[in-house]
Structures are given as C-alpha cells and as structure tokens.
Scaffold this motif. Sequence first.
Motif, PDB file in Angstrom:
ATOM      1  N   PHE A   1       0.863  -1.181   0.000  1.00 28.60           N
ATOM      2  CA  PHE A   1       0.000   0.000   0.000  1.00 28.60           C
ATOM      3  C   PHE A   1       0.899   1.231   0.000  1.00 28.60           C
ATOM      4  CE2 PHE A   1      -2.798   3.141   2.179  1.00 28.60           C
ATOM      5  CZ  PHE A   1      -3.795   3.161   1.216  1.00 28.60           C
ATOM      6  N   ASN A   2       0.771   2.056  -1.028  1.00 28.68           N
ATOM      7  CA  ASN A   2       1.662   3.211  -1.203  1.00 28.68           C
ATOM      8  C   ASN A   2       0.931   4.496  -0.825  1.00 28.68           C
ATOM      9  OD1 ASN A   2       3.461   5.144  -1.998  1.00 28.68           O
ATOM     10  ND2 ASN A   2       3.709   4.419  -4.081  1.00 28.68           N
ATOM     11  N   VAL A   3       1.432   5.182   0.205  1.00 27.75           N
ATOM     12  CA  VAL A   3       0.853   6.466   0.607  1.00 27.75           C
ATOM     13  C   VAL A   3       1.828   7.609   0.344  1.00 27.75           C
ATOM     14  CG1 VAL A   3      -0.641   5.429   2.360  1.00 27.75           C
ATOM     15  CG2 VAL A   3       1.659   6.191   2.985  1.00 27.75           C
ATOM     16  N   GLY A   4       2.871   7.325  -0.426  1.00 28.57           N
ATOM     17  CA  GLY A   4       3.880   8.341  -0.707  1.00 28.57           C
ATOM     18  C   GLY A   4       3.573   9.151  -1.946  1.00 28.57           C
ATOM     19  N   GLU A   5       3.982  10.418  -1.931  1.00 32.89           N
ATOM     20  CA  GLU A   5       3.781  11.294  -3.078  1.00 32.89           C
ATOM     21  C   GLU A   5       5.032  12.146  -3.303  1.00 32.89           C
ATOM     22  OE1 GLU A   5       0.171  13.506  -2.509  1.00 32.89           O
ATOM     23  OE2 GLU A   5      -1.099  11.714  -2.740  1.00 32.89           O
ATOM     24  N   GLU A   6       5.398  12.278  -4.578  1.00 32.88           N
ATOM     25  CA  GLU A   6       6.559  13.088  -4.959  1.00 32.88           C
ATOM     26  C   GLU A   6       6.093  14.537  -5.122  1.00 32.88           C
ATOM     27  OE1 GLU A   6       6.598  10.634  -8.138  1.00 32.88           O
ATOM     28  OE2 GLU A   6       7.650   8.997  -7.148  1.00 32.88           O
ATOM     29  N   CYS A   7       6.483  15.376  -4.187  1.00 38.65           N
ATOM     30  CA  CYS A   7       5.925  16.727  -4.095  1.00 38.65           C
ATOM     31  C   CYS A   7       6.908  17.765  -4.641  1.00 38.65           C
ATOM     32  CB  CYS A   7       5.605  17.058  -2.641  1.00 38.65           C
ATOM     33  SG  CYS A   7       4.756  15.714  -1.778  1.00 38.65           S
TER      34      CYS A   7
ATOM     35  N   GLU B   1      16.304  18.212  -7.211  1.00 38.70           N
ATOM     36  CA  GLU B   1      16.429  19.253  -6.196  1.00 38.70           C
ATOM     37  C   GLU B   1      15.088  19.908  -5.874  1.00 38.70           C
ATOM     38  OE1 GLU B   1      18.463  18.850  -8.723  1.00 38.70           O
ATOM     39  OE2 GLU B   1      20.273  18.243  -7.641  1.00 38.70           O
ATOM     40  N   ASN B   2      14.112  19.817  -6.784  1.00 42.02           N
ATOM     41  CA  ASN B   2      12.817  20.466  -6.575  1.00 42.02           C
ATOM     42  C   ASN B   2      11.759  19.494  -6.071  1.00 42.02           C
ATOM     43  OD1 ASN B   2      11.154  22.842  -6.692  1.00 42.02           O
ATOM     44  ND2 ASN B   2      10.169  22.014  -8.523  1.00 42.02           N
ATOM     45  N   LEU B   3      12.172  18.301  -5.669  1.00 43.66           N
ATOM     46  CA  LEU B   3      11.207  17.280  -5.250  1.00 43.66           C
ATOM     47  C   LEU B   3      11.433  16.881  -3.794  1.00 43.66           C
ATOM     48  CD1 LEU B   3      11.292  15.020  -8.423  1.00 43.66           C
ATOM     49  CD2 LEU B   3       9.471  16.581  -7.747  1.00 43.66           C
ATOM     50  N   LEU B   4      10.328  16.602  -3.120  1.00 48.52           N
ATOM     51  CA  LEU B   4      10.346  16.202  -1.718  1.00 48.52           C
ATOM     52  C   LEU B   4       9.386  15.030  -1.558  1.00 48.52           C
ATOM     53  CD1 LEU B   4      11.407  17.089   1.138  1.00 48.52           C
ATOM     54  CD2 LEU B   4       9.318  18.430   1.348  1.00 48.52           C
ATOM     55  N   LEU B   5       9.819  13.969  -0.897  1.00 50.54           N
ATOM     56  CA  LEU B   5       8.970  12.792  -0.712  1.00 50.54           C
ATOM     57  C   LEU B   5       8.184  12.924   0.590  1.00 50.54           C
ATOM     58  CD1 LEU B   5       8.348  10.120  -2.164  1.00 50.54           C
ATOM     59  CD2 LEU B   5      10.017   9.028  -0.671  1.00 50.54           C
TER      60      LEU B   5
END
Length: 237
Positions: free
Chosen positions: A36-42, A65-69
């Motif tokens: 079950f994946n609740v992660g998002e690349e923000c 550099e512009n992405l946050l997990l």
Amino acid sequence: MTISDKTRKFLWAKSGNRCAICKTELITGTDASEEFNVGEECHIISSKKNGPRHLPNLQDYNNYENLLLLCRNHHKEIDELVDTYSEEILRYMKVNHENWVRTAIANAIQDDKAKKPKFLMRITSGKELLNVISEAHGYNTDYDELRDRDEAEYIGGIIQTFIDFGDICGMVQAYDKVQMSYDLQQLLDELEDNGYYVFGERDPNAILPHISGTDKWVVATLIIRKKENPEIYKVNL
C-alpha cells in the motif's frame, strides 16, 4: 514534462521510503500483493502559475532538487500552508531528512559491523568498484590511522568521490558509466602507487532496523588499508 524514472528512483532511495516530515513508511505490506503506497513526490516550487510557491521560468520543475517525498497528508498540508512551508523551509527539510536517512543507515551498519568480523576481497578494477557502489542506499567506510592533515584530506577526498559516483550512477547513461569505471580505475591505480589497497563488498539484502525492521537495503562496504597493514592476508588462489 514528467518526473523521470531515474529521478524518481533517486528520490525514493535518498528518502529511505519515509515521509520527510513524519518519517512514516510510505510503502507498506508483507508482499507485493499487499503493498500500500501512501507516498507522493511533491514539488517544492510548483510549475503551475497559481500553484504553491510558484516561480516563473524555472528551467526544470521536475528535477531532483525540486522534489520532496511526503505522505499524502503532509503533501496536502505544505501546499495549503504556503506561508508556513516556504521554499527555504522545504529545502532545509529535504536536506535534513536525507541526512537523517544516511545517518540511520550508517549507525545500523556500524552496529552490525561490531557484531561480526568481515573478510573482504581486494578491489582491483574500476568496473568492479562501480558494481560495488552503484546506487547503494548506504556506505560502510573505514581506513587506517592517518599520519597528518594532508593524508586525511587525500583519503577523505577519495572516499567522498567513491560515494558521489555511487549516488549518481543510477542517473547516468551507459556511456557515462564506462567513463566512471575508467576514472575509478585511475583512482585505484593512484592509491596503489601511494601505498594503499581498497577492499569492499556489496550487500543487497542488508536489514537496517533503524529505518525499518523488514526493509532490505543495498549497502556498499569500502575499506582503505595501507599495504603494510598486518590485517591484510595474501592468499594464492
């Protein structure tokens, strides 16, 4: 333009499958059928004109550099509370979280190292070294006692170069990997000329309880020893 597979893989590896804010596991489950994946690349800076923290004319909104997990809840939170979560705050959180992951892995490696002795083979080729360090989640490094600052800077620079090559290996093409192997070979030859050998191994199934009790991680062990070190055993195969 979308986030590339290489960038996505790099982001998840560096973030340790954890939300950068609450540290919760993002992919859970005992096997693939139950995952079950609740992660998002923000995005720290949104590409949309009215998006959170938008800046116009950014060259690439989908670079690493512009992405946050983050988990879904905290993704929603940072995009709604833009005054609280400024660009500077999010960049600090990204660096701090990835340092936390690396430190947790390093501590787990040291704990494991203290429990059992290791016999490592000497690494003699750049290709072999690249295979050991490629896309490792963590690094277990060691070296002999240093005589002076010049030697400390030299050995420290070599180890950091090995780690940097391992970190970027998954983001480059086959041509670049060949060049990296060549550069690593030059470093190995230089080390040998200066009186050092490199030993190492790659463990693709390391269990690191500081991050997760069940996850398995790729850990690269790299040891630099002086040629005269009595710990070195010469075996005629």
